[in-house]
Design an enzyme around this catalytic site. Sequence first.
Site, short mmCIF file in Angstrom:
data_model
loop_
_atom_site.label_atom_id
_atom_site.label_comp_id
_atom_site.label_asym_id
_atom_site.label_seq_id
_atom_site.Cartn_x
_atom_site.Cartn_y
_atom_site.Cartn_z
CG ASP A 68 -2.09 0.82 1.21
OD1 ASP A 68 -2.77 0.79 0.18
OD2 ASP A 68 -2.38 1.50 2.21
CE1 TYR B 101 6.22 3.78 3.72
CE2 TYR B 101 7.09 4.83 1.74
CZ TYR B 101 7.23 3.91 2.77
OH TYR B 101 8.36 3.13 2.85
CG PHE C 203 9.45 -0.84 0.53
CD1 PHE C 203 9.08 -1.09 1.84
CD2 PHE C 203 9.19 -1.83 -0.41
CE1 PHE C 203 8.49 -2.28 2.22
CE2 PHE C 203 8.59 -3.03 -0.06
CZ PHE C 203 8.24 -3.26 1.27
CG HIS D 258 6.76 -6.36 5.57
ND1 HIS D 258 7.16 -5.12 6.05
CD2 HIS D 258 6.05 -6.10 4.43
CE1 HIS D 258 6.73 -4.17 5.23
NE2 HIS D 258 6.05 -4.73 4.25
#
Length: 223
Positions: free
Chosen positions: A67, A69, A80, A189
């Site tokens: 998703d 930010y 990221f 993760h």
Amino acid sequence: MIQVKIEESWRDALAEEFAKPYFAALVQKLHEEKAAGCRIYPPGGQIFRAFDLCPLPDVKVVILGQDPYHGYGQAMGLSFSVPDGVPAPPSLKNIFKEIEDDLGIRMSGKPNLENWARQGVLLLNAVLTVRAGEPTSHAGIGWQSFTDAVIRCISDRCNGVVFMLWGNYARSKAPLIDSSRHFVLQAAHPSPLARGAFFGCRHFSQANAILRSEGREPIDWQL
């Protein structure tokens, strides 16, 4: 068909997706939310930034996020990554730490990952937009259908791509990938919530070793 401003090789490869009813409904949903005053991240011109910086024939590595930010000024269309001048989020800090430990190099802490994208790293989020301050708010509007098609497209049209699947959500995409043609690396993760389980995966050195074995230029991960 919805006219999408996206890099040419992707536009051609994904033309069938852009013509499907779900994609028209997705675009309509975004228009309706904007008309209602919702702030949506990333800005419209950056939604397909990952594709614009990394054409389909150039894809060497795929790093799959979930998703965008949802904080002001963070999302930039690359999983990221955040723009220069924005503090690196915790997951990105952990990615940098793993690179340093894996490759024995020093990272600058620069949080903008565009240089990776330009080398053939597709920084793909499974969902490409989000409402400000509301994580996963666009998880149900059709983006997963689109990005699943992206993964299948890479699997079908490319060879020797390294897929880095971090966390259970990313790992769930493994069945979309033809592992006889590609390389699938799986790990926890990088989020601090994983309590350090990501560390030691050595995906960055593994990816470069694979690329060299395929006769391709490795990625310069140092920023």
